[in-house]
Design a protein around this motif. Structure first.
Motif, PDB file in Angstrom:
ATOM      1  N   ASP A 294       1.089  -1.164   0.096  1.00  0.00           N
ATOM      2  CA  ASP A 294       0.038   0.007  -0.160  1.00  0.00           C
ATOM      3  C   ASP A 294       0.976   1.315  -0.048  1.00  0.00           C
ATOM      4  OD1 ASP A 294      -1.624   2.039   0.749  1.00  0.00           O
ATOM      5  OD2 ASP A 294      -2.334   1.129   2.654  1.00  0.00           O
ATOM      6  N   ILE A 295       0.956   1.958  -1.031  1.00  0.00           N
ATOM      7  CA  ILE A 295       1.976   2.995  -1.269  1.00  0.00           C
ATOM      8  C   ILE A 295       1.509   4.382  -1.321  1.00  0.00           C
ATOM      9  CG2 ILE A 295       3.630   3.651  -3.047  1.00  0.00           C
ATOM     10  CD1 ILE A 295       3.969   0.512  -3.655  1.00  0.00           C
ATOM     11  N   GLU A 296       2.107   5.314  -0.975  1.00  0.00           N
ATOM     12  CA  GLU A 296       1.513   6.759  -0.710  1.00  0.00           C
ATOM     13  C   GLU A 296       2.567   7.336  -2.040  1.00  0.00           C
ATOM     14  OE1 GLU A 296       1.228   8.582   2.897  1.00  0.00           O
ATOM     15  OE2 GLU A 296       0.090   6.851   3.779  1.00  0.00           O
ATOM     16  N   TRP A 297       1.989   8.095  -2.800  1.00  0.00           N
ATOM     17  CA  TRP A 297       2.744   8.698  -4.081  1.00  0.00           C
ATOM     18  C   TRP A 297       2.593  10.156  -4.230  1.00  0.00           C
ATOM     19  CZ3 TRP A 297       0.209  10.619  -8.097  1.00  0.00           C
ATOM     20  CH2 TRP A 297      -1.199  10.112  -7.908  1.00  0.00           C
ATOM     21  N   CYS A 298       3.591  10.851  -4.815  1.00  0.00           N
ATOM     22  CA  CYS A 298       3.201  12.333  -5.193  1.00  0.00           C
ATOM     23  C   CYS A 298       3.674  12.557  -6.747  1.00  0.00           C
ATOM     24  CB  CYS A 298       3.876  13.406  -4.153  1.00  0.00           C
ATOM     25  SG  CYS A 298       3.405  13.351  -2.573  1.00  0.00           S
ATOM     26  N   LEU A 299       3.015  13.268  -7.500  1.00  0.00           N
ATOM     27  CA  LEU A 299       3.712  13.587  -8.738  1.00  0.00           C
ATOM     28  C   LEU A 299       4.192  15.174  -8.672  1.00  0.00           C
ATOM     29  CD1 LEU A 299       3.897  12.845 -11.662  1.00  0.00           C
ATOM     30  CD2 LEU A 299       1.492  13.970 -12.060  1.00  0.00           C
ATOM     31  N   VAL A 300       5.401  15.301  -8.800  1.00  0.00           N
ATOM     32  CA  VAL A 300       6.137  16.602  -8.932  1.00  0.00           C
ATOM     33  C   VAL A 300       6.912  16.538 -10.262  1.00  0.00           C
ATOM     34  CG1 VAL A 300       7.708  18.376  -7.788  1.00  0.00           C
ATOM     35  CG2 VAL A 300       6.224  16.531  -6.564  1.00  0.00           C
ATOM     36  N   ASP A 301       6.473  17.666 -11.172  1.00  0.00           N
ATOM     37  CA  ASP A 301       7.117  17.954 -12.482  1.00  0.00           C
ATOM     38  C   ASP A 301       7.407  16.594 -13.083  1.00  0.00           C
ATOM     39  OD1 ASP A 301       7.670  20.786 -11.933  1.00  0.00           O
ATOM     40  OD2 ASP A 301       9.383  20.081 -10.657  1.00  0.00           O
ATOM     41  N   ASP A 302       6.241  15.846 -13.361  1.00  0.00           N
ATOM     42  CA  ASP A 302       6.008  14.425 -14.044  1.00  0.00           C
ATOM     43  C   ASP A 302       6.831  13.500 -13.558  1.00  0.00           C
ATOM     44  OD1 ASP A 302       4.721  13.029 -16.186  1.00  0.00           O
ATOM     45  OD2 ASP A 302       6.588  13.315 -17.493  1.00  0.00           O
ATOM     46  N   ALA A 303       7.365  13.667 -12.397  1.00  0.00           N
ATOM     47  CA  ALA A 303       8.181  12.448 -11.763  1.00  0.00           C
ATOM     48  C   ALA A 303       7.530  12.112 -10.301  1.00  0.00           C
ATOM     49  CB  ALA A 303       9.639  13.017 -11.277  1.00  0.00           C
ATOM     50  N   PHE A 304       7.244  10.587 -10.238  1.00  0.00           N
ATOM     51  CA  PHE A 304       6.666  10.300  -9.032  1.00  0.00           C
ATOM     52  C   PHE A 304       7.676  10.131  -7.806  1.00  0.00           C
ATOM     53  CE2 PHE A 304       3.679   8.556 -12.492  1.00  0.00           C
ATOM     54  CZ  PHE A 304       2.829   9.240 -12.030  1.00  0.00           C
ATOM     55  N   GLN A 305       7.161  10.667  -6.804  1.00  0.00           N
ATOM     56  CA  GLN A 305       7.781  10.444  -5.481  1.00  0.00           C
ATOM     57  C   GLN A 305       6.834   9.712  -4.829  1.00  0.00           C
ATOM     58  OE1 GLN A 305      10.584  13.444  -4.009  1.00  0.00           O
ATOM     59  NE2 GLN A 305      10.217  15.039  -5.665  1.00  0.00           N
ATOM     60  N   ILE A 306       7.795   8.764  -3.746  1.00  0.00           N
ATOM     61  CA  ILE A 306       7.301   7.785  -2.991  1.00  0.00           C
ATOM     62  C   ILE A 306       7.354   8.396  -1.380  1.00  0.00           C
ATOM     63  CG2 ILE A 306       6.804   5.560  -2.136  1.00  0.00           C
ATOM     64  CD1 ILE A 306       6.437   6.113  -5.183  1.00  0.00           C
ATOM     65  N   VAL A 307       6.186   8.629  -0.715  1.00  0.00           N
ATOM     66  CA  VAL A 307       6.384   9.204   0.643  1.00  0.00           C
ATOM     67  C   VAL A 307       6.057   7.988   1.682  1.00  0.00           C
ATOM     68  CG1 VAL A 307       6.234  11.373  -0.227  1.00  0.00           C
ATOM     69  CG2 VAL A 307       4.070  10.280   0.595  1.00  0.00           C
ATOM     70  N   GLN A 308       5.583   6.896   1.193  1.00  0.00           N
ATOM     71  CA  GLN A 308       5.240   5.771   2.200  1.00  0.00           C
ATOM     72  C   GLN A 308       4.937   4.601   1.505  1.00  0.00           C
ATOM     73  OE1 GLN A 308       6.097   4.724   4.609  1.00  0.00           O
ATOM     74  NE2 GLN A 308       4.476   4.364   6.228  1.00  0.00           N
ATOM     75  N   SER A 309       5.255   3.406   2.138  1.00  0.00           N
ATOM     76  CA  SER A 309       5.048   1.964   1.492  1.00  0.00           C
ATOM     77  C   SER A 309       4.660   1.140   2.859  1.00  0.00           C
ATOM     78  CB  SER A 309       5.865   1.687   0.702  1.00  0.00           C
ATOM     79  OG  SER A 309       5.551   0.340  -0.034  1.00  0.00           O
ATOM     80  N   ARG A 310       3.696   0.360   2.644  1.00  0.00           N
ATOM     81  CA  ARG A 310       3.222  -0.406   4.039  1.00  0.00           C
ATOM     82  C   ARG A 310       2.980  -1.593   3.470  1.00  0.00           C
ATOM     83  NH1 ARG A 310      -0.828   3.535   4.227  1.00  0.00           N
ATOM     84  NH2 ARG A 310       0.345   4.692   5.705  1.00  0.00           N
ATOM     85  N   PRO A 311       3.012  -2.949   4.042  1.00  0.00           N
ATOM     86  CA  PRO A 311       2.092  -4.033   3.607  1.00  0.00           C
ATOM     87  C   PRO A 311       0.845  -3.806   3.705  1.00  0.00           C
ATOM     88  CG  PRO A 311       3.886  -4.415   5.512  1.00  0.00           C
ATOM     89  CD  PRO A 311       3.671  -2.836   5.517  1.00  0.00           C
ATOM     90  N   ILE A 312       0.102  -4.453   2.686  1.00  0.00           N
ATOM     91  CA  ILE A 312      -1.271  -4.463   2.861  1.00  0.00           C
ATOM     92  C   ILE A 312      -1.902  -5.739   3.681  1.00  0.00           C
ATOM     93  CG2 ILE A 312      -3.305  -5.133   1.435  1.00  0.00           C
ATOM     94  CD1 ILE A 312      -1.879  -4.229  -1.134  1.00  0.00           C
ATOM     95  N   THR A 313      -2.458  -5.391   4.669  1.00  0.00           N
ATOM     96  CA  THR A 313      -2.776  -6.384   5.921  1.00  0.00           C
ATOM     97  C   THR A 313      -4.075  -7.216   5.445  1.00  0.00           C
ATOM     98  OG1 THR A 313      -3.865  -4.531   7.000  1.00  0.00           O
ATOM     99  CG2 THR A 313      -1.383  -5.096   7.266  1.00  0.00           C
ATOM    100  N   THR A 314      -4.857  -6.786   4.433  1.00  0.00           N
ATOM    101  CA  THR A 314      -6.181  -7.302   4.381  1.00  0.00           C
ATOM    102  C   THR A 314      -6.219  -8.519   3.331  1.00  0.00           C
ATOM    103  OG1 THR A 314      -6.621  -5.749   2.622  1.00  0.00           O
ATOM    104  CG2 THR A 314      -7.165  -5.345   4.878  1.00  0.00           C
ATOM    105  N   LEU A 315      -5.111  -8.950   2.655  1.00  0.00           N
ATOM    106  CA  LEU A 315      -5.224  -9.960   1.486  1.00  0.00           C
ATOM    107  C   LEU A 315      -5.365 -11.383   2.199  1.00  0.00           C
ATOM    108  CD1 LEU A 315      -2.506  -8.544  -0.837  1.00  0.00           C
ATOM    109  CD2 LEU A 315      -4.869  -8.538  -1.012  1.00  0.00           C
ATOM    110  N   PHE A 316      -6.078 -12.290   1.588  1.00  0.00           N
ATOM    111  CA  PHE A 316      -6.172 -13.792   2.175  1.00  0.00           C
ATOM    112  C   PHE A 316      -4.462 -14.497   1.895  1.00  0.00           C
ATOM    113  CE2 PHE A 316      -6.911 -18.119   1.988  1.00  0.00           C
ATOM    114  CZ  PHE A 316      -7.733 -18.432   3.031  1.00  0.00           C
ATOM    115  N   PRO A 317      -3.875 -14.875   2.725  1.00  0.00           N
ATOM    116  CA  PRO A 317      -2.701 -15.400   2.655  1.00  0.00           C
ATOM    117  C   PRO A 317      -2.710 -16.354   1.578  1.00  0.00           C
ATOM    118  CG  PRO A 317      -3.739 -15.993   4.874  1.00  0.00           C
ATOM    119  CD  PRO A 317      -4.382 -15.105   4.135  1.00  0.00           C
ATOM    120  N   ILE A 318      -1.485 -16.592   0.716  1.00  0.00           N
ATOM    121  CA  ILE A 318      -1.391 -17.622  -0.300  1.00  0.00           C
ATOM    122  C   ILE A 318      -0.304 -18.656   0.364  1.00  0.00           C
ATOM    123  CG2 ILE A 318      -0.527 -18.031  -2.465  1.00  0.00           C
ATOM    124  CD1 ILE A 318      -2.352 -15.658  -3.677  1.00  0.00           C
ATOM    125  N   PRO A 319      -0.488 -19.706   0.286  1.00  0.00           N
ATOM    126  CA  PRO A 319       0.742 -20.667   0.658  1.00  0.00           C
ATOM    127  C   PRO A 319       2.049 -20.548  -0.161  1.00  0.00           C
ATOM    128  CG  PRO A 319      -1.263 -21.781   0.506  1.00  0.00           C
ATOM    129  CD  PRO A 319      -1.741 -20.657   0.046  1.00  0.00           C
TER     130      PRO A 319
END
Length: 345
Positions: A294-319
């Motif tokens: 789950d990633i938070e992003w910003c667009l500045v001058d047509d370039a993406f900057q990432i300001v956070q990333s965390r695991p998605i906690t709601t997915l059903f686990p796959i073996p």
């Protein structure tokens, strides 16, 4: 840097106990080739422990909090407010303030910063704590930044954070707060990216939400966002929302709501090419962490900057499997009940 401050370049994902979940992920993100992360540093949990040690009166209140029912909202509200008031009233020691100010000077002490909470029980694979503690945007000047660091420490005891910990079995005394101080970016657009569809749990579909201005408008529920879905480097679904408001940085610090020009309200925030490029960045981050993100992003001058990333906690686990074959997994739930009346024994 010093004992209470670590730059992002000194941090990796193993240091959650020192810089909290958000700080550890930002440090790790900074190490990924091709991923842009605004520069910053973390005030470590050692600083928080030092502050808490200067307030022994908090101990009794923590004991009382730990015994409460999560539904006892009134008592939680009262005790948590008292704890926040005590923490915010503790003066930051001169040596600690000097270390933070020195780190600011290296980045530009009169620049604008985001001051962000980073708790040790935050952005975990099993509990995100998203939105439970506070973040402050567009803070300018050392004095204001020190004040908002104190507010972030205190936000470990917001009513919602305390209730979340009680419901999820986290000990208040074992959770500590670091603070991220990060150079502010002023984006044309911002939003969230999920490297697995949060509705269907399809791990082959990237879901993107985008709005104009700062991402806070989306996080706070102020606006509807454009929604895109990407599969195999192709936009396969797109829904453009009417965006009447955005959040922008104020010249003197802080943020404000701003009306969107009518001619822009129904225009897509991102082009399809930008969405695909963003999805590719998301896949790169997912591959690095080896877990859907789950990633938070910003667009500045047509370039993406990432300001956070965390695991998605709601997915059903796959073996886990160690081959490249296709697999089908079936989840079966079973309930049994007796609907006939039962006679007294």
């Amino acid at each position: 840097m010093g004992g209470y401050v670590l730059g992002f370049q000194e941090i990796d994902q193993t240091q959650v106990a020192i810089v909290g979940g958000k700080g550890a992920h930002l440090g790790e993100l900074s190490r990924i080739e091709g991923i842009r992360v605004p520069a910053g540093f973390c005030v470590t949990t050692d600083a928080f422990r030092r502050i808490m040690a200067e307030a022994p009166s908090i101990d009794n209140r923590l004991d009382r909090l730990s015994r409460l029912n999560p539904d006892d909202r009134e008592t939680i509200r009262t005790l948590s407010a008292e704890i926040r008031w005590i923490i915010e009233g503790i003066a930051i020691a001169d040596d600690l303030a000097a270390e933070i100010t020195l780190a600011l000077a290296r980045l530009g002490e009169q620049a604008a910063y985001a001051v962000r909470s980073s708790a040790t029980a935050e952005d975990l694979p099993t509990a995100s704590f998203a939105g439970q503690q506070d973040t402050y945007l567009n803070i300018v000047g050392p004095a204001a930044i020190l004040q908002h660091i104190s507010r972030c420490w205190a936000s470990l005891f917001t009513e919602r954070a305390v209730t979340y910990r009680l419901r999820n079995g986290f000990d208040h005394r074992k959770v500590h707060m670091a603070v991220v101080v990060q150079q502010m970016v002023f984006p044309e657009a911002a939003g969230i990216l999920f490297t697995a569809d949060p509705v269907t749990s399809n791990r082959k579909v990237v879901a993107v939400e985008a709005t104009l201005g700062l991402g806070e408008a989306l996080a706070s529920g102020l606006v509807n966002a454009d929604a895109y879905k990407v599969r195999d480097s192709e936009v396969v679904a797109k829904a453009v929302a009417t965006k009447q408001l955005g959040i922008r940085a104020s010249p003197g610090g802080g943020t404000h709501e701003e009306a969107i020009d009518p001619e822009r309200q129904d225009q897509p925030v991102l082009t399809d090419a930008q969405v695909v490029r963003l999805a590719q960045l998301g896949r790169r981050i997912e591959a690095h962490f080896a877990h859907p993100q789950d990633i938070e992003w910003c667009l500045v001058d047509d370039a993406f900057q990432i300001v956070q990333s965390r695991p998605i906690t709601t997915l059903f686990p796959i073996p886990a499997v160690d081959d490249q074959e296709n697999h089908v997994y079936i989840s079966v739930g079973h309930q049994q009940m007796m609907t006939d009346p039962m006679k007294p024994l």
